[in-house]
Structures are given as structure tokens and as C-alpha cells.
Design a protein around this motif. Structure first.
Motif, PDB file in Angstrom:
ATOM      1  N   ASN A   1       0.847  -1.191   0.000  1.00  0.00           N
ATOM      2  CA  ASN A   1       0.000   0.000   0.000  1.00  0.00           C
ATOM      3  C   ASN A   1       0.884   1.244   0.000  1.00  0.00           C
ATOM      4  N   ILE A   2       0.362   2.323  -0.541  1.00  0.00           N
ATOM      5  CA  ILE A   2       1.178   3.520  -0.743  1.00  0.00           C
ATOM      6  C   ILE A   2       1.447   4.273   0.543  1.00  0.00           C
ATOM      7  N   TYR A   3       0.726   3.917   1.633  1.00  0.00           N
ATOM      8  CA  TYR A   3       0.965   4.592   2.911  1.00  0.00           C
ATOM      9  C   TYR A   3       1.914   3.800   3.797  1.00  0.00           C
ATOM     10  N   HIS A   4       2.420   2.671   3.294  1.00  0.00           N
ATOM     11  CA  HIS A   4       3.390   1.831   4.012  1.00  0.00           C
ATOM     12  C   HIS A   4       2.869   1.423   5.386  1.00  0.00           C
ATOM     13  N   ILE A   5       1.587   1.005   5.396  1.00  0.00           N
ATOM     14  CA  ILE A   5       0.948   0.553   6.624  1.00  0.00           C
ATOM     15  C   ILE A   5       1.025  -0.968   6.696  1.00  0.00           C
ATOM     16  N   ALA A   6       1.311  -1.507   7.885  1.00  0.00           N
ATOM     17  CA  ALA A   6       1.330  -2.948   8.106  1.00  0.00           C
ATOM     18  C   ALA A   6       0.510  -3.249   9.351  1.00  0.00           C
ATOM     19  N   ASN A   7      -0.771  -3.581   9.167  1.00  0.00           N
ATOM     20  CA  ASN A   7      -1.657  -3.888  10.277  1.00  0.00           C
ATOM     21  C   ASN A   7      -1.555  -5.349  10.683  1.00  0.00           C
ATOM     22  N   LEU A   8      -1.793  -5.623  11.938  1.00  0.00           N
ATOM     23  CA  LEU A   8      -1.940  -6.993  12.397  1.00  0.00           C
ATOM     24  C   LEU A   8      -3.369  -7.448  12.134  1.00  0.00           C
ATOM     25  N   LYS A   9      -3.642  -8.719  12.370  1.00  0.00           N
ATOM     26  CA  LYS A   9      -4.983  -9.259  12.135  1.00  0.00           C
ATOM     27  C   LYS A   9      -6.017  -8.498  12.971  1.00  0.00           C
ATOM     28  N   ASP A  10      -7.133  -8.192  12.338  1.00  0.00           N
ATOM     29  CA  ASP A  10      -8.282  -7.498  12.949  1.00  0.00           C
ATOM     30  C   ASP A  10      -7.986  -6.053  13.334  1.00  0.00           C
ATOM     31  N   GLU A  11      -6.905  -5.474  12.780  1.00  0.00           N
ATOM     32  CA  GLU A  11      -6.587  -4.072  13.073  1.00  0.00           C
ATOM     33  C   GLU A  11      -6.990  -3.133  11.946  1.00  0.00           C
ATOM     34  N   SER A  12      -7.494  -3.660  10.837  1.00  0.00           N
ATOM     35  CA  SER A  12      -7.931  -2.819   9.729  1.00  0.00           C
ATOM     36  C   SER A  12      -9.357  -3.213   9.350  1.00  0.00           C
ATOM     37  N   TYR A  13     -10.259  -2.238   9.280  1.00  0.00           N
ATOM     38  CA  TYR A  13     -11.661  -2.520   8.994  1.00  0.00           C
ATOM     39  C   TYR A  13     -12.429  -1.221   8.798  1.00  0.00           C
ATOM     40  N   VAL A  14     -13.666  -1.376   8.319  1.00  0.00           N
ATOM     41  CA  VAL A  14     -14.646  -0.289   8.303  1.00  0.00           C
ATOM     42  C   VAL A  14     -15.763  -0.686   9.263  1.00  0.00           C
ATOM     43  N   LYS A  15     -16.171   0.242  10.108  1.00  0.00           N
ATOM     44  CA  LYS A  15     -17.257  -0.042  11.049  1.00  0.00           C
ATOM     45  C   LYS A  15     -18.415   0.922  10.820  1.00  0.00           C
ATOM     46  N   VAL A  16     -19.609   0.357  10.631  1.00  0.00           N
ATOM     47  CA  VAL A  16     -20.832   1.151  10.518  1.00  0.00           C
ATOM     48  C   VAL A  16     -21.600   0.963  11.822  1.00  0.00           C
ATOM     49  N   GLU A  17     -21.762   2.045  12.568  1.00  0.00           N
ATOM     50  CA  GLU A  17     -22.343   1.964  13.905  1.00  0.00           C
ATOM     51  C   GLU A  17     -23.617   2.782  13.986  1.00  0.00           C
ATOM     52  N   VAL A  18     -24.657   2.165  14.520  1.00  0.00           N
ATOM     53  CA  VAL A  18     -25.895   2.884  14.801  1.00  0.00           C
ATOM     54  C   VAL A  18     -25.914   3.185  16.295  1.00  0.00           C
ATOM     55  N   ASP A  19     -25.944   4.463  16.635  1.00  0.00           N
ATOM     56  CA  ASP A  19     -25.925   4.909  18.029  1.00  0.00           C
ATOM     57  C   ASP A  19     -27.291   5.495  18.368  1.00  0.00           C
ATOM     58  N   MET A  20     -28.022   4.796  19.249  1.00  0.00           N
ATOM     59  CA  MET A  20     -29.351   5.258  19.663  1.00  0.00           C
ATOM     60  C   MET A  20     -29.356   5.695  21.117  1.00  0.00           C
ATOM     61  N   SER A  21     -28.189   6.131  21.603  1.00  0.00           N
ATOM     62  CA  SER A  21     -28.064   6.525  23.010  1.00  0.00           C
ATOM     63  C   SER A  21     -28.764   7.836  23.304  1.00  0.00           C
ATOM     64  N   ASN A  22     -28.842   8.724  22.338  1.00  0.00           N
ATOM     65  CA  ASN A  22     -29.417  10.050  22.537  1.00  0.00           C
ATOM     66  C   ASN A  22     -30.772  10.167  21.839  1.00  0.00           C
ATOM     67  N   ALA A  23     -31.368  11.309  21.959  1.00  0.00           N
ATOM     68  CA  ALA A  23     -32.698  11.520  21.387  1.00  0.00           C
ATOM     69  C   ALA A  23     -32.682  11.377  19.871  1.00  0.00           C
ATOM     70  N   LEU A  24     -31.608  11.835  19.250  1.00  0.00           N
ATOM     71  CA  LEU A  24     -31.486  11.726  17.801  1.00  0.00           C
ATOM     72  C   LEU A  24     -30.445  10.657  17.480  1.00  0.00           C
ATOM     73  N   ALA A  25     -30.883   9.612  16.799  1.00  0.00           N
ATOM     74  CA  ALA A  25     -29.968   8.522  16.450  1.00  0.00           C
ATOM     75  C   ALA A  25     -28.957   8.997  15.414  1.00  0.00           C
ATOM     76  N   VAL A  26     -27.774   8.384  15.450  1.00  0.00           N
ATOM     77  CA  VAL A  26     -26.679   8.786  14.572  1.00  0.00           C
ATOM     78  C   VAL A  26     -26.094   7.540  13.912  1.00  0.00           C
ATOM     79  N   LEU A  27     -25.708   7.696  12.650  1.00  0.00           N
ATOM     80  CA  LEU A  27     -24.979   6.641  11.939  1.00  0.00           C
ATOM     81  C   LEU A  27     -23.523   7.064  11.852  1.00  0.00           C
ATOM     82  N   ASN A  28     -22.661   6.382  12.610  1.00  0.00           N
ATOM     83  CA  ASN A  28     -21.229   6.677  12.610  1.00  0.00           C
ATOM     84  C   ASN A  28     -20.493   5.694  11.702  1.00  0.00           C
ATOM     85  N   VAL A  29     -19.555   6.202  10.911  1.00  0.00           N
ATOM     86  CA  VAL A  29     -18.759   5.360  10.022  1.00  0.00           C
ATOM     87  C   VAL A  29     -17.294   5.552  10.378  1.00  0.00           C
TER      88      VAL A  29
END
Length: 364
Positions: free
Chosen positions: A206-234
Motif C-alpha cells: 500500500n502507498i501509505y506503508h501501513i502494516a496492520n496486524l490481524k483485525d486491526e484494519s476494517y470499516v465499522k458502521v455503527e448505529v448509536d441510539m443513546s441520545n434523542a437523535l440517532a446517529v450513523l457513525n462510520v
């Protein structure tokens, strides 16, 4: 001596002349013997077709004239079709017509896996009756993948049995569904994908010279319903040097009429369409935003980031949600589901962490 030479030369020319004359006569006679005839007999535009799969095939032929004939044309035709037992399944009768292509079969129902012989008789404008013969064979003639197969079944090919190699799929759709329990304390649910891309686990890939260990690289889509207005965090983790696991790359507000206090414990679905990293996000069919998750920008001349990769779930408490599933689907219509990954609380508990990741590739 001169007279002898002249006599021999004279004989040579005479013999040469006679030879040429004889050869010309032979060629002339051969050309004269070539008669008008029928050729190019076709069924469904193919000669001796062995896989006719229509009940009403189309017949065709050509009439070829001899070398000395001009203005010869068809005035009538008759087609006869005979089955393997010698039964006449179609006799068109003599039809006054010059048509010689796209003659539609109009006889008994053709049987599958059967050879038929057929004859066409043609009458032309100089009173000749010409005949051409050919044959064709029918296929299984199955329109429902059942008839003609003697009970045989296809191997695979259904919506529940599709091929997926998740690390080579950069264009995809996902349905991320969840249902929170009434007594839930932690009102967040996260879906993981694009994890453990081998290009992000080797600094030379990769062009950024990154070397991740297993399970250290990912995309997470999170639905947060803790507050009055729900949020989709990426979140994007391990793709770029600026990525952070504790700070969303982008966040979208979810309209109050989509997720609110009264329906928070109902089943909801986040749908994402990822096209070479450019991703559109929907919640219960309502678009909440779009963002390019590919750190290299937008382009189609390489396998982009992220691919489906390894997938999983992240929860602070596995008991706060009664269900969570990921449907991995084709991007383009009809968007068939390739496979489903189901949250299993036991896997979260056994991992000793609030995240577990697995490879969803199937049927390889």
C-alpha cells in the motif's frame, strides 16, 4: 532434314490443338451437366441443427441454377417432416409461393431428444420439380429446468448457494439489520466489513506503508441510539495514517421519523451501496448520506478499497440485541443475496473483546 523437321513441328501443333479442343469439350459437357438444385437447407437458420429448442422452428432453403440458366425462380414448395419411426408429422401440402425462408413449422408437437428428417420439394417457373433433404434434432425442450431431465437437479445456482470470495469483491450491497432489546443498556450496534485486506497487512502493498496486524484494519458502521437523535457513525481503521478507531471518519444524523424513542426496539436495517469505495447509506430505505471510503480517491483502474473482506460485529454487550445480521448482496439489479452472516453472542463472549471478525467467503 528441313522437311522432316517441319513435318514433326506440324504434327506437334495438330496434337496440341486437338488436345485443347478435347479438354474444352469435356469442360463444356461438365458445365452442361450441372442442373438446377436445392441446397442450404436450414432449421432455425442452421444446417443439420442438433439442438432445436422451439416448438415451431423455421425452415429455409436456396435454389441454385445451373451455369447456363437465367431468370429461374421458385413458384411453389412442399415440406414433409418424418419422425424416427417413419411417421409423417407434418406435410405442408403444395403451397403456391416463392417464399423460401422463415417457413414456420405447423405440424404435430415436436418431441424432445428426437431426430427428424425433412424434405422440401420446389417447383420452378420452367416446370422443374426439385428436391432437397436434410434433418434436425430437438433438444430437451425444457422451459422450467425440470421436464426432460429425468429428475436430475442443478448443482448450486440458487439464491442460497452463490459464490463469494469476499476479498475480491469491491462493488457490493449490504443490508445490516438489527433489533434492540427493551432492557438494553448499551444502545449501540456496530457492523464490521473490509477487515484484514492483505494489502493493508503488508507495508509493501500500500502507498501509505501501513502494516496492520490481524483485525486491526476494517470499516465499522455503527448505529448509536443513546441520545434523542440517532446517529450513523462510520469508522475507517488501518487504511490511512489518519484513521482512528475512537473517532468516526464521518457521521450522519438519522431522521427522527425513521428511528425514534417509540420504535427504537423495532427491527431496523441499514443498507449501504459500495461502488469502488464510494458508499451511499440508507436507514430503513431513507438515504442519510454518502461518502468515499477509499483513501486513494475515486477510480476504476484497480481493486479499490474497501472490498467486502472479513466481516463481523462489535457490541459492548452481546445481550442488548436480540438479533443482528449482515446480508451481502450483488450491487446491481436484481441485487441477489450472496450470503448472510448472523451475530452469535457466544463468539463475542469467547473472544473476550467487544468485537469479532470472520471470513464470509462461501462455496469456493
Amino acid at each position: 532434314m528441313v522437311n522432316v523437321f517441319l513435318e514433326r513441328l506440324k504434327c506437334l501443333f495438330v496434337n496440341l490443338f486437338l488436345g485443347i479442343t478435347f479438354a474444352t469439350a469435356i469442360l463444356f459437357c461438365v458445365s452442361c451437366t450441372e442442373k438446377n438444385k436445392i441446397e442450404g437447407l436450414t432449421v432455425e437458420y442452421t444446417e443439420n441443427y442438433i439442438c432445436v429448442d422451439t416448438k415451431e422452428p423455421r425452415f429455409g432453403w436456396r435454389m441454385k441454377s445451373d451455369n447456363n440458366s437465367r431468370c429461374i425462380f421458385q413458384t411453389a414448395y412442399q415440406i414433409e417432416v418424418i419422425d424416427e419411426d417413419g411417421n409423417n408429422v407434418w406435410n405442408s401440402g403444395k403451397i403456391e409461393s416463392d417464399q423460401s425462408q422463415n417457413i414456420i413449422y405447423n405440424g404435430e408437437t415436436l418431441l424432445p431428444k428426437t431426430r427428424y428428417d425433412w424434405t422440401v420439394t420446389v417447383w420452378n417457373n420452367i416446370g422443374e420439380e426439385l428436391t432437397g433433404k436434410s434433418w434436425f434434432e430437438t433438444s430437451l425442450m425444457s422451459s422450467n429446468d425440470i421436464d426432460g431431465w429425468n429428475g436430475a437437479k442443478w448443482i448450486g445456482g440458487s439464491d442460497d448457494d452463490m459464490v463469494l470470495y469476499s476479498h475480491y469483491l469491491p462493488v457490493f450491497k449490504m443490508n445490516l439489520s438489527f433489533k434492540m432489546k427493551d432492557e438494553a443498556e448499551q444502545k449501540k450496534v456496530g457492523f464490521i466489513y473490509g477487515a484484514n485486506d492483505e494489502r493493508l497487512m503488508d507495508s509493501n502493498k500500500n502507498i501509505y506503508h501501513i502494516a496492520n496486524l490481524k483485525d486491526e484494519s476494517y470499516v465499522k458502521v455503527e448505529v448509536d441510539m443513546s441520545n434523542a437523535l440517532a446517529v450513523l457513525n462510520v469508522y475507517r481503521v488501518g487504511y490511512h495514517n489518519d484513521d482512528r478507531a475512537d473517532k468516526p471518519l464521518v457521521a450522519f444524523s438519522i431522521q427522527s421519523n425513521v428511528i425514534n424513542k417509540s420504535n427504537a426496539t423495532a427491527k431496523h436495517t441499514v443498507t449501504l451501496y459500495s461502488n469502488l469505495g464510494f458508499t451511499a447509506f440508507y436507514v430503513d430505505g431513507n438515504k442519510v448520506g454518502e461518502f468515499n471510503l477509499n483513501p486513494l480517491g475515486r477510480g476504476g483502474d484497480f481493486i479499490a478499497f474497501p472490498v467486502v473482506g472479513d466481516v463481523g460485529f462489535t457490541l459492548l454487550s452481546a445481550n442488548d440485541f436480540s438479533e443482528a445480521t449482515m446480508d451481502i448482496c450483488n450491487f446491481r439489479s436484481p441485487e441477489n443475496r450472496i450470503t448472510t452472516v448472523v451475530m452469535e453472542p457466544e463468539k463475542l463472549k469467547s473472544s473476550g473483546k467487544d468485537i469479532y471478525i470472520e471470513n464470509p467467503s462461501c462455496n469456493l
